[in-house]
Design a protein around this motif. Structure first.
Motif, PDB file in Angstrom:
ATOM      1  N   LYS A   8       0.864  -1.191   0.000  1.00 31.02           N
ATOM      2  CA  LYS A   8       0.000   0.000   0.000  1.00 31.02           C
ATOM      3  C   LYS A   8       0.896   1.235   0.000  1.00 31.02           C
ATOM      4  CE  LYS A   8      -2.428  -1.295   3.672  1.00 31.02           C
ATOM      5  NZ  LYS A   8      -3.406  -1.250   4.776  1.00 31.02           N
ATOM      6  N   VAL A  37      -2.336   5.264  -3.783  1.00 29.75           N
ATOM      7  CA  VAL A  37      -3.440   6.213  -3.676  1.00 29.75           C
ATOM      8  C   VAL A  37      -2.817   7.609  -3.637  1.00 29.75           C
ATOM      9  CG1 VAL A  37      -5.413   6.995  -2.330  1.00 29.75           C
ATOM     10  CG2 VAL A  37      -4.879   4.563  -2.464  1.00 29.75           C
ATOM     11  N   ILE A  39      -2.481  11.611  -3.139  1.00 31.65           N
ATOM     12  CA  ILE A  39      -3.060  12.746  -2.421  1.00 31.65           C
ATOM     13  C   ILE A  39      -2.438  13.991  -3.044  1.00 31.65           C
ATOM     14  CG2 ILE A  39      -3.178  13.985  -0.215  1.00 31.65           C
ATOM     15  CD1 ILE A  39      -3.242  11.303   1.202  1.00 31.65           C
ATOM     16  N   TYR A  51       3.244  14.206   7.929  1.00 30.34           N
ATOM     17  CA  TYR A  51       2.428  13.438   6.992  1.00 30.34           C
ATOM     18  C   TYR A  51       3.091  12.082   6.721  1.00 30.34           C
ATOM     19  CZ  TYR A  51       0.311  18.007   5.732  1.00 30.34           C
ATOM     20  OH  TYR A  51      -0.302  19.227   5.737  1.00 30.34           O
ATOM     21  N   ARG A  58       0.033   4.679   9.915  1.00 25.18           N
ATOM     22  CA  ARG A  58      -1.269   4.145   9.480  1.00 25.18           C
ATOM     23  C   ARG A  58      -1.115   2.946   8.560  1.00 25.18           C
ATOM     24  NH1 ARG A  58      -3.465   9.892   9.913  1.00 25.18           N
ATOM     25  NH2 ARG A  58      -4.879   9.650  11.657  1.00 25.18           N
TER      26      ARG A  58
ATOM     27  N   GLN B 256      -9.479  21.156  15.032  1.00 31.01           N
ATOM     28  CA  GLN B 256      -8.273  21.063  14.210  1.00 31.01           C
ATOM     29  C   GLN B 256      -7.145  20.286  14.888  1.00 31.01           C
ATOM     30  OE1 GLN B 256      -7.334  22.244  11.106  1.00 31.01           O
ATOM     31  NE2 GLN B 256      -9.377  22.932  10.593  1.00 31.01           N
ATOM     32  N   ILE B 258      -4.915  17.580  15.994  1.00 34.14           N
ATOM     33  CA  ILE B 258      -4.712  16.269  15.375  1.00 34.14           C
ATOM     34  C   ILE B 258      -3.908  15.388  16.313  1.00 34.14           C
ATOM     35  CG2 ILE B 258      -3.857  15.066  13.337  1.00 34.14           C
ATOM     36  CD1 ILE B 258      -3.584  17.985  12.158  1.00 34.14           C
ATOM     37  N   TRP B 260      -1.402  13.177  16.061  1.00 38.52           N
ATOM     38  CA  TRP B 260      -0.390  12.522  15.231  1.00 38.52           C
ATOM     39  C   TRP B 260       0.150  11.303  15.966  1.00 38.52           C
ATOM     40  CZ3 TRP B 260      -0.473  13.917  10.368  1.00 38.52           C
ATOM     41  CH2 TRP B 260      -0.763  15.229  10.001  1.00 38.52           C
TER      42      TRP B 260
ATOM     43  N   SER C 121     -11.224   9.826   0.389  1.00 39.01           N
ATOM     44  CA  SER C 121     -10.267  10.872   0.712  1.00 39.01           C
ATOM     45  C   SER C 121     -10.862  12.247   0.408  1.00 39.01           C
ATOM     46  CB  SER C 121      -8.994  10.601  -0.098  1.00 39.01           C
ATOM     47  OG  SER C 121      -8.063  11.612   0.033  1.00 39.01           O
ATOM     48  N   THR C 634      -5.673  21.685   5.224  1.00 40.01           N
ATOM     49  CA  THR C 634      -5.011  21.781   6.533  1.00 40.01           C
ATOM     50  C   THR C 634      -4.381  20.436   6.881  1.00 40.01           C
ATOM     51  OG1 THR C 634      -6.999  21.063   7.665  1.00 40.01           O
ATOM     52  CG2 THR C 634      -6.754  23.439   7.312  1.00 40.01           C
ATOM     53  N   PRO C 635      -3.445  20.432   7.830  1.00 39.23           N
ATOM     54  CA  PRO C 635      -2.877  19.156   8.267  1.00 39.23           C
ATOM     55  C   PRO C 635      -3.950  18.176   8.717  1.00 39.23           C
ATOM     56  CG  PRO C 635      -1.592  20.969   9.144  1.00 39.23           C
ATOM     57  CD  PRO C 635      -2.787  21.586   8.476  1.00 39.23           C
ATOM     58  N   LEU C 636      -5.015  18.681   9.335  1.00 36.40           N
ATOM     59  CA  LEU C 636      -6.077  17.777   9.771  1.00 36.40           C
ATOM     60  C   LEU C 636      -6.721  17.104   8.552  1.00 36.40           C
ATOM     61  CD1 LEU C 636      -7.894  16.670  12.057  1.00 36.40           C
ATOM     62  CD2 LEU C 636      -9.456  18.556  11.565  1.00 36.40           C
ATOM     63  N   VAL C 638      -5.347  16.610   5.624  1.00 36.25           N
ATOM     64  CA  VAL C 638      -4.396  15.664   5.028  1.00 36.25           C
ATOM     65  C   VAL C 638      -4.300  14.412   5.895  1.00 36.25           C
ATOM     66  CG1 VAL C 638      -2.015  15.314   4.290  1.00 36.25           C
ATOM     67  CG2 VAL C 638      -3.112  17.520   3.895  1.00 36.25           C
ATOM     68  N   SER C 639      -4.276  14.616   7.208  1.00 36.98           N
ATOM     69  CA  SER C 639      -4.202  13.477   8.116  1.00 36.98           C
ATOM     70  C   SER C 639      -5.367  12.503   7.896  1.00 36.98           C
ATOM     71  CB  SER C 639      -4.202  14.010   9.553  1.00 36.98           C
ATOM     72  OG  SER C 639      -4.542  13.008  10.458  1.00 36.98           O
ATOM     73  N   GLU C 640      -6.564  13.060   7.748  1.00 41.30           N
ATOM     74  CA  GLU C 640      -7.733  12.206   7.515  1.00 41.30           C
ATOM     75  C   GLU C 640      -7.682  11.562   6.129  1.00 41.30           C
ATOM     76  OE1 GLU C 640      -9.931  11.396   9.852  1.00 41.30           O
ATOM     77  OE2 GLU C 640      -8.836  12.674  11.265  1.00 41.30           O
ATOM     78  N   MET C 641      -7.140  12.299   5.179  1.00 38.72           N
ATOM     79  CA  MET C 641      -7.017  11.747   3.823  1.00 38.72           C
ATOM     80  C   MET C 641      -6.031  10.578   3.811  1.00 38.72           C
ATOM     81  SD  MET C 641      -7.042  15.405   1.856  1.00 38.72           S
ATOM     82  CE  MET C 641      -6.887  14.961   0.147  1.00 38.72           C
ATOM     83  N   ILE C 642      -4.951  10.730   4.575  1.00 38.38           N
ATOM     84  CA  ILE C 642      -3.971   9.644   4.664  1.00 38.38           C
ATOM     85  C   ILE C 642      -4.648   8.406   5.251  1.00 38.38           C
ATOM     86  CG2 ILE C 642      -1.870   8.859   5.857  1.00 38.38           C
ATOM     87  CD1 ILE C 642      -0.947  11.831   5.831  1.00 38.38           C
ATOM     88  N   LYS C 643      -5.430   8.652   6.295  1.00 34.07           N
ATOM     89  CA  LYS C 643      -6.074   7.541   6.991  1.00 34.07           C
ATOM     90  C   LYS C 643      -6.945   6.722   6.033  1.00 34.07           C
ATOM     91  CE  LYS C 643      -8.274   8.370  11.194  1.00 34.07           C
ATOM     92  NZ  LYS C 643      -9.030   8.743  12.182  1.00 34.07           N
ATOM     93  N   SER C 645      -6.968   6.785   2.777  1.00 36.79           N
ATOM     94  CA  SER C 645      -6.212   6.290   1.621  1.00 36.79           C
ATOM     95  C   SER C 645      -5.555   4.955   1.928  1.00 36.79           C
ATOM     96  CB  SER C 645      -5.136   7.286   1.216  1.00 36.79           C
ATOM     97  OG  SER C 645      -5.723   8.481   0.784  1.00 36.79           O
ATOM     98  N   LEU C 646      -5.323   4.711   3.209  1.00 39.87           N
ATOM     99  CA  LEU C 646      -4.706   3.456   3.602  1.00 39.87           C
ATOM    100  C   LEU C 646      -5.742   2.466   4.102  1.00 39.87           C
ATOM    101  CD1 LEU C 646      -1.576   5.029   5.216  1.00 39.87           C
ATOM    102  CD2 LEU C 646      -1.547   3.423   3.305  1.00 39.87           C
TER     103      LEU C 646
END
Lengths: 140, 343, 648
Positions: A8, A37, A39, A51, A58, B256, B258, B260, C121, C634-636, C638-643, C645-646
């Protein structure tokens, strides 16, 4: 026989060059493995190390950051900052023992659909023998 | 040699004349030779000040606290704070100035040179003394320490008990100061990144095994972060523990936040925390070694930070803590930065 | 919880052929927050768009995701459709499942799985998008043109004739630039002054042009549509309105200095007029040559000035102007004499550069149009022209081709022959570059009609012997060494960015290329724009070019400026940086990395100039504390998009 491992991959593509390059690969109907995928981000310079760490946490087996070639950045110099930042992240991940193949950076221009295709093909080929990335992956 | 009496006299003068509001220095604590930070307000209290190779702490961390305290005061005392800094600490101060966290006018820097010595590693010392307590320690010309214990004097090679970072120190005298005590002489140091060599020669899997073992020990007490002068953020992006939620924090801002890294001290979360900390210290860590010293689990955190210091030097010819006017490592680039890793 | 609608496009079989669109729509309907999910054959068609409109209204959707082709194609279409249903345009996101999925994969299961991830995403992103309106900026509908050479003059006239006010700033006492120094112009051999002076007069008479000579740019601030310029107007000590050009002052001035207009071939007084047709038509006092004003050491000029135009009390002034667009036409200089020691340039008086030779040819020049040697005023019978003097020489001089030298050397040789019929012209060249309308024919004419001798090769040595200039060279075509006893040598010296171009570029915050010329935004597609929005380039400041090219670029730059000035307001994408002041410590790292100078520190916190910000996000990746983020990425997000996407 067990099913072949399919890595992945998350790819952070800058909007102006690499994402456009991957669009070109599509328009040209160049086939590549579906493991990535994408982004789309505005600029490779906007890809925070967080990121990358987060993607590995993840469960990403590979992470790609791709931007415009030096001198071609839509934002003049964002990719130069990216180059420095990503170099440090790469060294750090290698240092703690993550397989260096798992984290890649590339320059892909809007005209380089073929190059994008090749990068993804190579990436997938290199990740397959490594198996799943479990080192940084969260178990929860 | 730094003459302690000179230091006391200077401190006395600064306090007497009201040049500084107080002085941050070292005084003898109650636990053997180990000093504690001293906050001296009255001129007569300068007698408490000490300066010797046991003075390990990086006192610039207290400037971070001072800044916060001052910001909360209604009518703050605008005079500078006096602070005693060694070479490494002075470089931390340079970074704080570079990042405009501290104004040069807000500090009065009493620089002390480590000269040819450095500071002791208390763990190494305890091991060498095998349980005996040191009563006094002095550096001698032939790169030894004379340690006085209840059994009398013993002479120990400096290498055996000096902190690892002092053995690799690039400039063991302050690079920025208002008053300098001692000579700007440099210890004949080992290779600047010598401590990394052994580790770097390990295989990738050996490195992973090592770091997994080390970082799995982490209990996320955040002592490393609390003691670090560079970790002056009000809120650490790496974890959720210290999200600064105030009365004016909007719902949007709360949303907002996060995670991490989760709080739980498991491998993945510990790695995210320590990786983020390491990358955020790249080009900022000046190797004062405080994080490693305070770690209750003895995680070799220096090895992480030192690695990025080395890469910054080798890849980008970037040296931290010498010039408050240079742009930060990651907020600058050169056209010729390496890109052989890029496809 | 926001209510999201997902619309999966088949794109005929373009998507549906590889992606199981039904399955995708079904999977998406299970995703958190998705209250509507459907597929349709062509989402971009009217019926397709109506499906979206209806669903937004009926299901009270807060936002929508269209899974279809690349956003470069239909993002605008679908955002407009969403707007017409009452949503903010940023409540619509595109999931690219065609170019980045269906068209590049064959395995349906895997492609479907990937399409679902890409769409999820986009869902996670859109749910966190802010509703934003474009940033609107008022436009100051005037322009500033820097440089009064032919390029600057052309831009200023084009702008002024369109109806916009122009401030034309020139640092020397007269406009005209280098073109006014030329004798005749290739390939038509019309007189340079004859074609330029009418334009100069038009500038001086134009009601829309405010001409500021002896003036320099001191500071430029602001941004596209709203620049502020501080211009330093230096005193000339002569009131142009009172000066009658009677020339009495120069008769009494005791000082003689080298005349820059004739490139040192003649002298001038401390009080002087640069050339008879100077615009503005007035004398000027060169303070660096004058014996002194404080206290007045001489004052003779003022004594004889009947109209009382001379005013020793004139002071430098700083004039502030507000403009909406800026055109930079700062021109070129010739490669420094000192650099060309190998050709005896600067050492032997009869070794000249191209501009000096132009002055010798000029009817109003130092010799009144006669070609005479500066050393003894004799007519030269053998003249050697050397091309690429400093150009195309990466080791010692400039690596680039100065482009105009082949042509003007041919012209020089031709005009020389017109003046000295029994003379011989030799040209040493590397090769001849005569691309341009009528250019090749012109070079041929020089050879065929005027007997100019072209020698392909380089000159190795030049030295003086018995009143002659010995030129040693090689003719590589004949394979012979050449020795010429010349009476005069003319060097086609390289063009360089004008002195001070670097400093000017810094003030304007525009980039320079490796040779010091001003950098265009894109070498092919944006050749008249600088990287800074609202600033345009014209003429030889950007690269060596001849007059028609400079004029064409100048008109192009004017048109680009008019495109801005013709609007009352400019609109700017609102996806710009925003700061969380609670987290910002004012370290300034983001300020360092911003390519647009849109960030600044104020009271220990960073501030965003939303008009300048282009939303690249390099600041956000640099910030250690996530105190600065890009709206809607925002980083948030992108963070959710990463999640997702995986597969999380």
């Amino acid at each position: 026989m067990a099913e072949e491992f399919e890595p992945k991959i998350v790819a952070f593509l800058c909007k102006w060059c690499s994402s456009a390059g991957s669009d070109l690969a599509g328009v040209s109907r160049m086939e590549y493995p579906p493991n990535v995928v994408p982004i789309t981000v505005m600029c490779s310079g906007s890809v925070s190390p967080l990121y990358i760490f987060s993607a590995f946490k993840r469960g990403a087996d590979g992470v790609l950051v791709s931007g415009c070639h030096p001198g071609d950045c839509h934002y003049i110099k964002g990719n130069f900052y990216a180059r420095r930042r990503i170099a440090l992240v790469k060294k750090l991940l290698d240092y703690i023992g993550l397989e260096p193949q798992r984290f890649q950076m590339s320059w892909v221009s809007a005209a380089e659909g073929k190059k994008y295709t090749q990068i993804i093909k190579d990436f997938v080929q290199e990740l397959k023998p490594l198996g799943p990335q479990t080192k940084l992956r969260s178990n929860s | 040699m730094v003459n302690l009496e000179d230091l006391k006299n200077e401190a006395h003068k600064l306090l007497k004349e009201g040049t500084v509001k107080y002085i941050i220095g070292y005084e003898r604590g109650t636990n053997g030779l180990l000093p504690i930070p001293a906050f001296i307000k009255n001129p007569e209290d300068v007698e408490r000040l000490i300066w010797d190779p046991t003075c390990v702490f990086n006192l610039t961390r207290f400037l971070v606290d001072e800044k916060r305290r001052k910001a909360s005061e209604k009518e703050p005392d605008e005079r500078p704070v006096g602070v005693i800094v060694k070479g490494c600490d002075s470089r931390a101060l340079v970074v704080l100035l570079q990042e405009k966290f501290i104004n040069r006018d807000d500090v009065y820097i009493l620089g002390v040179s480590c000269e040819e010595a450095g500071v002791l590693d208390e763990k190494k010392l305890a091991k060498t003394l095998k349980g005996k307590k040191a009563k006094n320690i002095e550096f001698t010309k032939n790169d030894n320490f004379v340690v006085m214990t209840e059994d009398g004097k013993t002479e120990i090679s400096a290498k055996e008990i000096l902190a690892e970072r002092c053995l690799e120190c690039k400039a063991n005298f302050p690079v920025i100061y208002d008053i300098l005590l001692g000579e700007k002489v440099k210890r004949k140091s080992d290779k600047p990144f010598g401590s990394l060599e052994k580790f770097e020669s390990l295989s990738k899997e050996e490195r992973w095994t090592f770091w997994k073992e080390q970082l799995d020990k982490c209990i996320r007490c955040y002592a490393c972060r609390s003691v670090c002068p560079m970790c002056y953020c009000d809120e650490c992006v790496a974890d959720t523990i210290n999200f600064a939620v105030t009365a004016d924090t909007t719902a949007e801002e709360k949303a907002q936040k996060i995670k991490w890294a989760e709080k739980s001290p498991v491998t993945s979360e510990n790695f995210v925390y320590h990786l983020v900390r390491a990358i955020h210290l790249a080009g900022r860590c000046i190797d004062c070694g405080e994080c490693e010293r305070v770690c209750p689990l003895d995680i070799p955190l220096r090895l992480l930070n030192k690695k990025l210091e080395k890469e910054a030097k080798e890849l980008f010819d970037y040296e931290v803590g010498f010039d408050p006017d240079q742009p930060s490592l990651v907020s600058s680039f050169k056209d010729e930065d390496p890109e052989d890793f890029i496809r | 919880m926001k209510r999201t609608g997902v619309f999966v496009c088949h794109c005929g079989i373009n998507i549906a052929g590889t992606v199981d669109v039904k399955k995708a729509a079904k999977e998406l309907s299970k995703h958190k927050g998705v209250v509507h999910s459907e597929d349709y054959v062509y989402m971009c068609s009217d019926p397709g768009q109506n499906l979206i409109l209806d669903a937004i209204k009926e299901k009270k959707l807060d936002n929508v995701v269209i899974a279809c082709c690349s956003p470069t194609l239909h993002e605008t279409t679908f955002r407009n459709a969403s707007k017409s249903a009452g949503l903010n345009e940023f409540q619509c996101e595109i999931a690219n499942i065609r170019e980045q999925c269906s068209w590049v994969h064959k395995d349906m299961d895997k492609a479907t799985e990937k399409a679902i991830k890409i769409t999820k995403s986009a869902v996670e992103k859109v749910r966190r998008n802010e509703s934003l309106e474009p940033i609107s900026i008022p436009v100051t509908r005037r322009a500033l043109v820097i440089g009064g050479g032919i390029a600057g003059i052309q831009s200023a006239l084009d702008l002024a004739n369109t109806g916009y006010e122009v401030i034309l700033v020139e640092r020397s006492p007269s406009i005209g630039g280098h073109m006014i120094q030329l004798s005749e112009t290739f390939p038509t051999l019309d007189c340079s002054q004859c074609i330029l002076t009418p334009k100069m007069v038009e500038v001086s008479k134009h009601s829309n042009i405010k001409l500021m000579t002896s003036s320099e740019i001191q500071e430029i601030s602001g941004y596209v549509g709203n620049f502020k310029a501080k211009i330093l107007k230096k005193p000339t000590y002569v009131d142009a309105d009172k000066c009658t050009l009677c020339d009495e002052c120069t008769k009494v001035c005791p000082v003689v200095v080298s005349n820059e207009f004739d490139l040192g071939l003649t002298g001038r007084r401390a009080i002087y007029i640069p050339f008879p047709q100077a615009i503005p038509a007035t004398y000027t006092l060169d303070i660096s040559a004058c014996p002194g004003l404080l206290p007045i050491a001489c004052g003779k000029c003022a004594d004889v000035c009947e109209p009382g135009a001379i005013d020793f009390d004139m002071k430098p002034e700083i004039i502030e102007e507000e403009v909406g667009a800026i055109i930079v036409a700062s021109g070129f200089d010739l490669y420094e004499k000192e650099m060309m020691g190998e050709y005896g340039y600067g050492k032997y008086p009869d070794v000249l550069d191209g501009l000096q030779f132009e002055r010798l040819l000029s009817a109003s020049g130092p010799t009144m149009g006669k070609v005479l040697r500066p050393s003894d005023h004799k007519e030269p019978k053998e003249v050697v022209f050397i091309q690429c003097a400093g150009s195309r020489d990466p080791e010692l001089h400039c690596p680039y081709c100065s482009k105009i030298c082949c042509m003007y050397t041919a012209k020089h040789a031709m005009l020389y022959k017109h003046h000295v019929h029994d003379g011989q012209a030799y040209i040493f060249y590397i090769d001849i570059r005569s691309g341009g309308k009528g250019y090749e024919e012109f070079v041929q004419r020089a050879v065929e009609e005027d007997g100019v001798l072209y020698l392909r090769g380089k000159v190795s040595k030049i030295f003086e012997e018995k009143g002659k200039i010995k030129v040693w060279g090689v003719d590589t075509l004949a394979g012979k060494d050449i020795e010429i006893d010349a009476d005069m040598v003319v060097l086609a010296t390289a063009m360089r960015p004008s002195e001070g171009a670097e400093e000017l570029a810094k003030k304007l915050k525009i980039a320079l290329d490796k040779d010091g010329f001003l950098s265009e935004a894109h070498p092919k597609l944006r050749p008249v724009e600088s990287v800074t929005s609202g600033m345009f380039l014209a003429g030889a400041a950007q690269a060596p070019k001849d007059i028609p090219e400079a004029v064409a670029q100048a008109s192009g730059a004017a048109a680009k400026a008019i495109a801005i000035l013709s609007q009352e307001r400019l609109f700017h994408a609102p996806t710009v940086a925003k700061v969380n002041v609670n987290l910002c410590t004012g370290c300034g790292m983001c300020v360092d990395v911003c390519p647009y100078d849109s960030l600044s520190l104020k009271d220990g916190k960073v501030e965003v100039n939303e008009v300048l910000c282009e939303g690249c996000g390099t600041c956000s990746a640099t910030c250690l504390r996530a105190a600065i983020q890009i709206r809607n990425l925002t980083p948030l997000q992108v963070s959710e998009m990463i999640k997702v996407s995986l597969g999380g």
